[in-house]
Structure formats: C-alpha cells, structure tokens
Write a protein that holds these residues in place. Structure first.
Motif, PDB file in Angstrom:
ATOM      1  N   ASP A 109       0.862  -1.045  -0.085  1.00 36.84           N
ATOM      2  CA  ASP A 109       0.066  -0.232   0.036  1.00 36.84           C
ATOM      3  C   ASP A 109       0.791   1.168  -0.005  1.00 36.84           C
ATOM      4  O   ASP A 109       1.288   1.753   1.070  1.00 36.84           O
ATOM      5  CB  ASP A 109      -0.876   0.154   1.395  1.00 36.84           C
ATOM      6  N   LYS A 110       1.185   1.623  -1.244  1.00 36.43           N
ATOM      7  CA  LYS A 110       2.087   2.712  -1.313  1.00 36.43           C
ATOM      8  C   LYS A 110       1.761   4.091  -0.313  1.00 36.43           C
ATOM      9  O   LYS A 110       2.833   4.461   0.217  1.00 36.43           O
ATOM     10  CB  LYS A 110       2.077   3.204  -2.832  1.00 36.43           C
ATOM     11  N   ARG A 111       0.622   4.626  -0.455  1.00 32.55           N
ATOM     12  CA  ARG A 111       0.241   5.626   0.206  1.00 32.55           C
ATOM     13  C   ARG A 111       0.434   5.637   1.748  1.00 32.55           C
ATOM     14  O   ARG A 111       1.031   6.234   2.505  1.00 32.55           O
ATOM     15  CB  ARG A 111      -1.127   6.246  -0.152  1.00 32.55           C
ATOM     16  N   ALA A 112       0.011   4.288   2.229  1.00 36.39           N
ATOM     17  CA  ALA A 112      -0.115   4.334   3.719  1.00 36.39           C
ATOM     18  C   ALA A 112       1.492   3.925   4.179  1.00 36.39           C
ATOM     19  O   ALA A 112       1.878   4.054   5.261  1.00 36.39           O
ATOM     20  CB  ALA A 112      -0.909   2.874   4.102  1.00 36.39           C
ATOM     21  N   ALA A 113       2.281   3.365   3.225  1.00 40.61           N
ATOM     22  CA  ALA A 113       3.684   2.958   3.541  1.00 40.61           C
ATOM     23  C   ALA A 113       4.567   4.117   3.846  1.00 40.61           C
ATOM     24  O   ALA A 113       5.705   4.168   4.418  1.00 40.61           O
ATOM     25  CB  ALA A 113       4.184   1.758   2.588  1.00 40.61           C
ATOM     26  N   VAL A 114       4.270   5.286   2.916  1.00 43.23           N
ATOM     27  CA  VAL A 114       5.176   6.212   2.739  1.00 43.23           C
ATOM     28  C   VAL A 114       5.531   6.804   4.350  1.00 43.23           C
ATOM     29  O   VAL A 114       6.854   7.016   4.472  1.00 43.23           O
ATOM     30  CB  VAL A 114       4.735   7.653   1.796  1.00 43.23           C
ATOM     31  N   PRO A 115       4.694   7.068   4.979  1.00 42.39           N
ATOM     32  CA  PRO A 115       5.067   7.943   6.339  1.00 42.39           C
ATOM     33  C   PRO A 115       5.873   6.798   7.133  1.00 42.39           C
ATOM     34  O   PRO A 115       6.724   7.201   8.021  1.00 42.39           O
ATOM     35  CB  PRO A 115       3.754   8.246   7.099  1.00 42.39           C
ATOM     36  N   VAL A 116       5.391   5.496   7.277  1.00 41.63           N
ATOM     37  CA  VAL A 116       6.096   4.527   7.761  1.00 41.63           C
ATOM     38  C   VAL A 116       7.678   4.626   7.493  1.00 41.63           C
ATOM     39  O   VAL A 116       8.762   4.589   8.277  1.00 41.63           O
ATOM     40  CB  VAL A 116       5.478   3.295   7.979  1.00 41.63           C
ATOM     41  N   LEU A 117       7.845   4.266   6.211  1.00 41.72           N
ATOM     42  CA  LEU A 117       8.962   4.152   5.476  1.00 41.72           C
ATOM     43  C   LEU A 117       9.932   5.476   5.931  1.00 41.72           C
ATOM     44  O   LEU A 117      11.203   5.559   5.979  1.00 41.72           O
ATOM     45  CB  LEU A 117       8.748   3.912   3.953  1.00 41.72           C
ATOM     46  N   GLU A 118       9.289   6.581   6.004  1.00 38.88           N
ATOM     47  CA  GLU A 118      10.008   7.856   6.040  1.00 38.88           C
ATOM     48  C   GLU A 118      10.673   7.921   7.561  1.00 38.88           C
ATOM     49  O   GLU A 118      11.751   8.238   7.814  1.00 38.88           O
ATOM     50  CB  GLU A 118       9.184   9.189   6.018  1.00 38.88           C
ATOM     51  N   LYS A 119      10.061   7.484   8.451  1.00 45.79           N
ATOM     52  CA  LYS A 119      10.265   7.209   9.881  1.00 45.79           C
ATOM     53  C   LYS A 119      11.280   6.287   9.955  1.00 45.79           C
ATOM     54  O   LYS A 119      12.469   6.368  10.463  1.00 45.79           O
ATOM     55  CB  LYS A 119       9.134   6.863  10.716  1.00 45.79           C
ATOM     56  N   VAL A 120      11.501   5.079   9.367  1.00 48.86           N
ATOM     57  CA  VAL A 120      12.286   3.866   9.290  1.00 48.86           C
ATOM     58  C   VAL A 120      13.384   4.590   8.861  1.00 48.86           C
ATOM     59  O   VAL A 120      14.695   4.403   9.298  1.00 48.86           O
ATOM     60  CB  VAL A 120      11.812   2.806   8.653  1.00 48.86           C
ATOM     61  N   ALA A 121      13.586   5.247   7.515  1.00 51.42           N
ATOM     62  CA  ALA A 121      14.621   5.851   6.679  1.00 51.42           C
ATOM     63  C   ALA A 121      15.366   6.806   7.548  1.00 51.42           C
ATOM     64  O   ALA A 121      16.648   7.086   7.698  1.00 51.42           O
ATOM     65  CB  ALA A 121      14.265   6.491   5.681  1.00 51.42           C
ATOM     66  N   LYS A 122      14.487   7.602   8.551  1.00 47.09           N
ATOM     67  CA  LYS A 122      15.085   8.456   9.476  1.00 47.09           C
ATOM     68  C   LYS A 122      15.751   8.143  10.463  1.00 47.09           C
ATOM     69  O   LYS A 122      16.889   8.575  11.176  1.00 47.09           O
ATOM     70  CB  LYS A 122      14.130   9.458   9.527  1.00 47.09           C
ATOM     71  N   ASP A 123      14.961   7.141  11.231  1.00 46.57           N
ATOM     72  CA  ASP A 123      15.250   6.736  12.594  1.00 46.57           C
ATOM     73  C   ASP A 123      15.835   5.616  12.903  1.00 46.57           C
ATOM     74  O   ASP A 123      16.399   5.316  14.102  1.00 46.57           O
ATOM     75  CB  ASP A 123      13.802   7.160  13.471  1.00 46.57           C
ATOM     76  N   ASP A 124      15.781   4.487  12.139  1.00 48.62           N
ATOM     77  CA  ASP A 124      16.117   3.357  12.469  1.00 48.62           C
ATOM     78  C   ASP A 124      17.666   3.103  12.726  1.00 48.62           C
ATOM     79  O   ASP A 124      18.447   3.837  11.743  1.00 48.62           O
ATOM     80  CB  ASP A 124      15.624   2.212  11.426  1.00 48.62           C
ATOM     81  N   LEU A 125      18.191   2.469  13.655  1.00 47.17           N
ATOM     82  CA  LEU A 125      19.478   2.101  13.933  1.00 47.17           C
ATOM     83  C   LEU A 125      20.196   1.495  13.109  1.00 47.17           C
ATOM     84  O   LEU A 125      21.583   1.440  12.896  1.00 47.17           O
ATOM     85  CB  LEU A 125      19.808   2.002  15.245  1.00 47.17           C
ATOM     86  N   ASP A 126      19.528   0.632  12.246  1.00 42.34           N
ATOM     87  CA  ASP A 126      20.227  -0.412  11.536  1.00 42.34           C
ATOM     88  C   ASP A 126      20.146  -0.076  10.090  1.00 42.34           C
ATOM     89  O   ASP A 126      19.374   0.345   9.529  1.00 42.34           O
ATOM     90  CB  ASP A 126      19.256  -1.670  11.433  1.00 42.34           C
ATOM     91  N   LEU A 127      21.462   0.160   9.818  1.00 43.09           N
ATOM     92  CA  LEU A 127      21.955   0.631   8.334  1.00 43.09           C
ATOM     93  C   LEU A 127      21.001   0.254   7.240  1.00 43.09           C
ATOM     94  O   LEU A 127      20.769   0.827   6.237  1.00 43.09           O
ATOM     95  CB  LEU A 127      23.267   0.845   8.392  1.00 43.09           C
ATOM     96  N   ARG A 128      21.012  -1.153   7.105  1.00 43.30           N
ATOM     97  CA  ARG A 128      20.658  -2.244   6.164  1.00 43.30           C
ATOM     98  C   ARG A 128      19.012  -1.857   6.021  1.00 43.30           C
ATOM     99  O   ARG A 128      18.489  -1.892   5.118  1.00 43.30           O
ATOM    100  CB  ARG A 128      20.795  -3.632   6.564  1.00 43.30           C
ATOM    101  N   VAL A 129      18.612  -1.566   7.160  1.00 43.50           N
ATOM    102  CA  VAL A 129      16.992  -1.474   7.108  1.00 43.50           C
ATOM    103  C   VAL A 129      16.766   0.108   6.808  1.00 43.50           C
ATOM    104  O   VAL A 129      15.560   0.285   5.773  1.00 43.50           O
ATOM    105  CB  VAL A 129      16.357  -1.530   8.348  1.00 43.50           C
ATOM    106  N   ARG A 130      17.443   0.798   7.162  1.00 43.61           N
ATOM    107  CA  ARG A 130      17.413   2.400   6.703  1.00 43.61           C
ATOM    108  C   ARG A 130      17.517   2.676   4.937  1.00 43.61           C
ATOM    109  O   ARG A 130      16.707   3.046   4.603  1.00 43.61           O
ATOM    110  CB  ARG A 130      18.397   3.351   7.283  1.00 43.61           C
ATOM    111  N   ASP A 131      18.312   1.549   4.705  1.00 43.51           N
ATOM    112  CA  ASP A 131      18.786   1.582   3.437  1.00 43.51           C
ATOM    113  C   ASP A 131      17.651   1.152   2.673  1.00 43.51           C
ATOM    114  O   ASP A 131      17.278   1.692   1.503  1.00 43.51           O
ATOM    115  CB  ASP A 131      20.124   1.068   2.969  1.00 43.51           C
TER     116      ASP A 131
END
Length: 181
Positions: free
Chosen positions: A146-168
């Motif tokens: 679900d592209k629209r619903a995923a964007v805010p979740v993915l933005e948070k992960v891209a910004k805050d996750d400590l795991d570089l593989r997951v952020r990437d």
C-alpha cells in the motif's frame, strides 16, 4: 540432501518421488522435499504443503509456508492467512512475505511488527544478520502493498532506524515509490 540437489537441478521428473517423501517420518526429509518442490514450482505439492503447515515440527511448518509462497492453489491464501497466527514467529513472518508477494494486505500487521527492532531482537532463534534481513524485507514488502500508507512508515524508518541495512531498504523503497516503480 538428495531432495535439495534435485530441486537445484530443476529435475521436474523427480516431483512425484519428492511428493511421496512428504509423508516421511523424518522432519528434515520432509523439509528438504518441500523446498525442492517449491523450487520446481510443482503445483501438485500445494495441497500436501497446506496440510504440513500444521505439522508438529516448526521447521516443516516454516518450509511448508515458504513453499506455498511459490505454489498456486485456490486455498493458498486462506492457509497463509491462518499461519499468520502460528505459534512460531518465523512461520508468521514467512506467511506475511508470501502474502505480500501476492499483493495481499493481510500481511500488513505482521510486516509492520517486523519494523520493531526490539520485537525482532527478542526472537533469539534468528541470527543477528538474519534479523536485519527480515526487517529489510518487511520494509520492501510494505512499500509494495500500500504505497500511500507505507510512505510515512518508511520515512520514519529511513530517518530513525539504527540498522543501516533497514534504513537503506527504506530509502530505496521510498525512491521506488517516488518514481512509480
């Protein structure tokens, strides 16, 4: 291990023998035959694989769910949704990946839970390297569901996750979503 070789070789003539071995009492034999049948995309293995999602051995259940991700049958979705409630987390995760691969939103809750590093880190049966791989895969599948619903979740992960593989993975998925892939 012969079953694994047959699967790797793509020997479709071995499928009837591999299906027959699904009733073997040795869990490793059953697991290896399931893997080979999934690799061969042997649709006749779908029904036995569905039954094996209720096997006592967790590794057999895990491989049965994995196999169903490659096999098509009208009842596959219902079985995969049911295995989202398995007692083993890896079985649940693989059911979610199989459902997401089919574009089925039933996978969303489990995939979202996989983004929680603390939750995943409590799964001691999963190696540290594989924890990161599972979480990165969840990021990718969430973006495809679900592209629209995923964007805010993915933005948070891209910004805050400590795991570089997951952020990437989140950054790549966001880029794909941005370009309509």
């Amino acid at each position: 291990y012969v079953a694994l070789v047959l699967g790797l070789l793509g020997d479709r003539e071995s499928a009837p023998v591999l299906r027959a071995a699904l009733s073997d009492t040795d869990a490793d034999t059953v697991k290896n035959c399931l893997w080979a049948l999934a690799r061969l995309k042997d649709e006749a293995a779908a029904l036995p694989a569905m039954e094996l999602t209720r096997h006592a051995d967790v590794n057999v259940r895990l491989m049965a769910v994995y196999a169903l991700g490659f096999l098509d049958h009208p009842k596959t979705r219902d079985i995969l949704v049911a295995t989202l409630n398995d007692t083993d987390e890896l079985v649940k995760w693989n059911a979610a990946f199989a459902l997401a691969n089919r574009g089925d939103a039933a996978a969303r809750e489990v995939l979202t839970r996989l983004l929680d590093k603390e939750y995943v880190d409590r799964q001691l049966q999963v190696t540290l390297a594989n924890r990161s791989k599972y979480r990165a895969a969840a990021v990718t599948w969430l973006g495809k569901l679900d592209k629209r619903a995923a964007v805010p979740v993915l933005e948070k992960v891209a910004k805050d996750d400590l795991d570089l593989r997951v952020r990437d993975a989140a950054l790549k998925q966001l880029e794909e979503l941005k370009h309509g892939s």
